[in-house]
Write a protein that holds these residues in place. Sequence first.
Motif, PDB file in Angstrom:
ATOM      1  N   ALA A  35      -6.019   1.344  -6.590  1.00  0.00           N
ATOM      2  CA  ALA A  35      -5.704   1.997  -7.755  1.00  0.00           C
ATOM      3  C   ALA A  35      -4.247   2.286  -8.151  1.00  0.00           C
ATOM      4  CB  ALA A  35      -6.289   3.564  -7.671  1.00  0.00           C
ATOM      5  N   ASN A  36      -3.534   2.338  -6.891  1.00  0.00           N
ATOM      6  CA  ASN A  36      -1.966   1.980  -7.189  1.00  0.00           C
ATOM      7  C   ASN A  36      -1.770   0.893  -7.772  1.00  0.00           C
ATOM      8  OD1 ASN A  36      -1.980   4.347  -5.257  1.00  0.00           O
ATOM      9  ND2 ASN A  36      -1.188   3.333  -3.462  1.00  0.00           N
ATOM     10  N   LEU A  62      -5.839  10.631  -6.207  1.00  0.00           N
ATOM     11  CA  LEU A  62      -4.473  10.946  -6.989  1.00  0.00           C
ATOM     12  C   LEU A  62      -4.148  12.285  -6.552  1.00  0.00           C
ATOM     13  CD1 LEU A  62      -3.506  10.166 -10.570  1.00  0.00           C
ATOM     14  CD2 LEU A  62      -2.812  12.332  -9.534  1.00  0.00           C
ATOM     15  N   ALA A 117      -3.414  -0.907  -9.843  1.00  0.00           N
ATOM     16  CA  ALA A 117      -3.937  -0.932 -11.372  1.00  0.00           C
ATOM     17  C   ALA A 117      -3.185  -0.100 -12.006  1.00  0.00           C
ATOM     18  CB  ALA A 117      -5.243  -0.256 -11.266  1.00  0.00           C
ATOM     19  N   LEU A 118      -2.613   0.965 -11.560  1.00  0.00           N
ATOM     20  CA  LEU A 118      -1.842   1.796 -12.627  1.00  0.00           C
ATOM     21  C   LEU A 118      -0.548   1.336 -12.753  1.00  0.00           C
ATOM     22  CD1 LEU A 118      -2.409   5.642 -12.363  1.00  0.00           C
ATOM     23  CD2 LEU A 118      -3.515   4.131 -13.743  1.00  0.00           C
ATOM     24  N   GLU A 119       0.030   0.651 -11.670  1.00  0.00           N
ATOM     25  CA  GLU A 119       1.424  -0.162 -11.705  1.00  0.00           C
ATOM     26  C   GLU A 119       1.479  -1.123 -12.533  1.00  0.00           C
ATOM     27  OE1 GLU A 119       3.475  -0.923  -8.083  1.00  0.00           O
ATOM     28  OE2 GLU A 119       5.013  -1.639  -8.874  1.00  0.00           O
ATOM     29  N   LEU A 148      -8.268  -7.256 -10.256  1.00  0.00           N
ATOM     30  CA  LEU A 148      -8.360  -5.595  -9.874  1.00  0.00           C
ATOM     31  C   LEU A 148      -9.711  -5.391 -10.642  1.00  0.00           C
ATOM     32  CD1 LEU A 148      -4.749  -4.266  -9.735  1.00  0.00           C
ATOM     33  CD2 LEU A 148      -6.572  -4.370  -7.969  1.00  0.00           C
ATOM     34  N   HIS A 178       0.914  -1.239  -0.030  1.00  0.00           N
ATOM     35  CA  HIS A 178       0.195  -0.105   0.007  1.00  0.00           C
ATOM     36  C   HIS A 178       0.797   1.432   0.019  1.00  0.00           C
ATOM     37  CE1 HIS A 178      -4.018   1.932   1.559  1.00  0.00           C
ATOM     38  NE2 HIS A 178      -3.360   2.487   0.386  1.00  0.00           N
ATOM     39  N   SER A 179       1.965   1.051   0.541  1.00  0.00           N
ATOM     40  CA  SER A 179       2.619   2.357   0.866  1.00  0.00           C
ATOM     41  C   SER A 179       3.633   2.435  -0.333  1.00  0.00           C
ATOM     42  CB  SER A 179       3.395   2.509   2.145  1.00  0.00           C
ATOM     43  OG  SER A 179       4.374   1.584   2.323  1.00  0.00           O
ATOM     44  N   ARG A 180       4.150   1.537  -0.882  1.00  0.00           N
ATOM     45  CA  ARG A 180       5.258   1.868  -1.721  1.00  0.00           C
ATOM     46  C   ARG A 180       5.281   1.051  -3.023  1.00  0.00           C
ATOM     47  NH1 ARG A 180       9.951  -0.186   1.754  1.00  0.00           N
ATOM     48  NH2 ARG A 180      10.911  -0.478   0.021  1.00  0.00           N
ATOM     49  N   GLY A 181       4.162   0.116  -3.288  1.00  0.00           N
ATOM     50  CA  GLY A 181       3.852  -0.523  -4.675  1.00  0.00           C
ATOM     51  C   GLY A 181       4.321  -1.952  -4.576  1.00  0.00           C
ATOM     52  N   SER A 203      -1.451  -3.136 -14.463  1.00  0.00           N
ATOM     53  CA  SER A 203      -2.219  -3.315 -15.191  1.00  0.00           C
ATOM     54  C   SER A 203      -2.088  -4.104 -16.451  1.00  0.00           C
ATOM     55  CB  SER A 203      -3.602  -2.384 -15.687  1.00  0.00           C
ATOM     56  OG  SER A 203      -4.303  -2.459 -14.609  1.00  0.00           O
ATOM     57  N   LYS A 218      -2.909  12.421  -2.800  1.00  0.00           N
ATOM     58  CA  LYS A 218      -1.473  11.580  -2.620  1.00  0.00           C
ATOM     59  C   LYS A 218      -0.621  12.453  -3.184  1.00  0.00           C
ATOM     60  CE  LYS A 218       0.786   7.434  -3.515  1.00  0.00           C
ATOM     61  NZ  LYS A 218       0.342   5.998  -3.885  1.00  0.00           N
ATOM     62  N   ASN A 274      -1.262   7.671   1.096  1.00  0.00           N
ATOM     63  CA  ASN A 274      -0.831   6.527   0.567  1.00  0.00           C
ATOM     64  C   ASN A 274      -1.883   6.189  -0.644  1.00  0.00           C
ATOM     65  OD1 ASN A 274       1.411   5.904   1.890  1.00  0.00           O
ATOM     66  ND2 ASN A 274       0.204   4.634   3.494  1.00  0.00           N
ATOM     67  N   GLU A 283     -11.225   8.194  -7.637  1.00  0.00           N
ATOM     68  CA  GLU A 283      -9.797   8.078  -7.714  1.00  0.00           C
ATOM     69  C   GLU A 283      -8.847   8.992  -8.083  1.00  0.00           C
ATOM     70  OE1 GLU A 283      -8.671   5.325  -6.399  1.00  0.00           O
ATOM     71  OE2 GLU A 283     -10.162   3.743  -6.449  1.00  0.00           O
TER      72      GLU A 283
END
Lengths: 185, 185
Positions: free
Chosen positions: A110-111, A161, A113-115, A127, A20-23, A117, A164, A105, A157
């Motif tokens: 969503a984090n 963003l 999903a963008l990293e 997801l 959650h905090s760093r991917g 997908s 964050k 965070n 979402e």
Amino acid sequence: MGRQSDARDRLLDAACRLIHSRGYSAIGVAEICAEAGVRKGSFYHFFASKQALTLEVIDAHWSAQRASWSAVLGGGDPVHDRLERLFRTQAEAQRAAKQDTGAVNGCLLANLALELSNQDETVRARLAQVFDEQVELVRTAIGGSRETARAMVAQLEGMVLFAKLGNDPALLDGVWEQARRLLSA
Amino acid sequence: MGRQSDARDRLLDAACRLIHSRGYSAIGVAEICAEAGVRKGSFYHFFASKQALTLEVIDAHWSAQRASWSAVLGGGDPVHDRLERLFRTQAEAQRAAKQDTGAVNGCLLANLALELSNQDETVRARLAQVFDEQVELVRTAIGGSRETARAMVAQLEGMVLFAKLGNDPALLDGVWEQARRLLSA
């Protein structure tokens, strides 16, 4: 058995916090084990891979969030009140994260999903299913189209963003008013 | 000098492509050099670090995008036509990415914002400045508040997330209609 089950839970909890905090890519199995206080040799006794653990992280996170969304949206009060409470709950979650960790965070789902997908079809499919359920919960509440419900979740979402990016949960204060505009058209 | 400058440009182009498709943490200096066809020993002649290169990637990407946004938003036709063109241009960019690479890669800037905002203060600050400029370009066009302009950009980024998650650029077909609702309220 008790100790083994405890180690599995600690690995899952540690992975939840770290991812959650760093991917996903920035975190390795060794760091998850260290954070959990579990020997690295034990990891593969519980999980086939970091990907397998990540799927369980997604399921655990969404299971808790789905219960919260269902409770908030399932009340007997007017639908706009329930929706407003849902959006305010999300803003409060980011405020709490900043108080706990010093940083907004964002949304774990969503984090990821963008990293991932466009890189990991298994994670993407899981997801996509979770976001389908989110959209369906909102659609059922509003009694409208999936397009409108998806647009409302997208607004949430997108503003998460910005919160964050600005490390400022107050940017989410207006998100219900924005989502309401999408609904009222 | 010509060859050196060429190597620098190739490193920047390669980093743009790789970071856009797979993010920051998943990509190493060795892979960027291999993709660029530049010896790894040369990398630090041009860039102090992967972070420094990433800041240049952000600047190069936004420089091109800002020129496009300014041209689209600065026309003499009615503001709603200009805004509609801006949102349609973003949808077309994701459609082109899918045709080129097989995958909707999303927005490079949003990908980095969700991956790094809570981890790298230098990158976060640069991205925050870029998004401030995006919001200001939209605010100037609509002649409205920063809150409304930010909500419109958030809607775009939220729907780009859904397009990436579904690997389906068609999910962006309705994004101008959604942004228009945020504007008209």
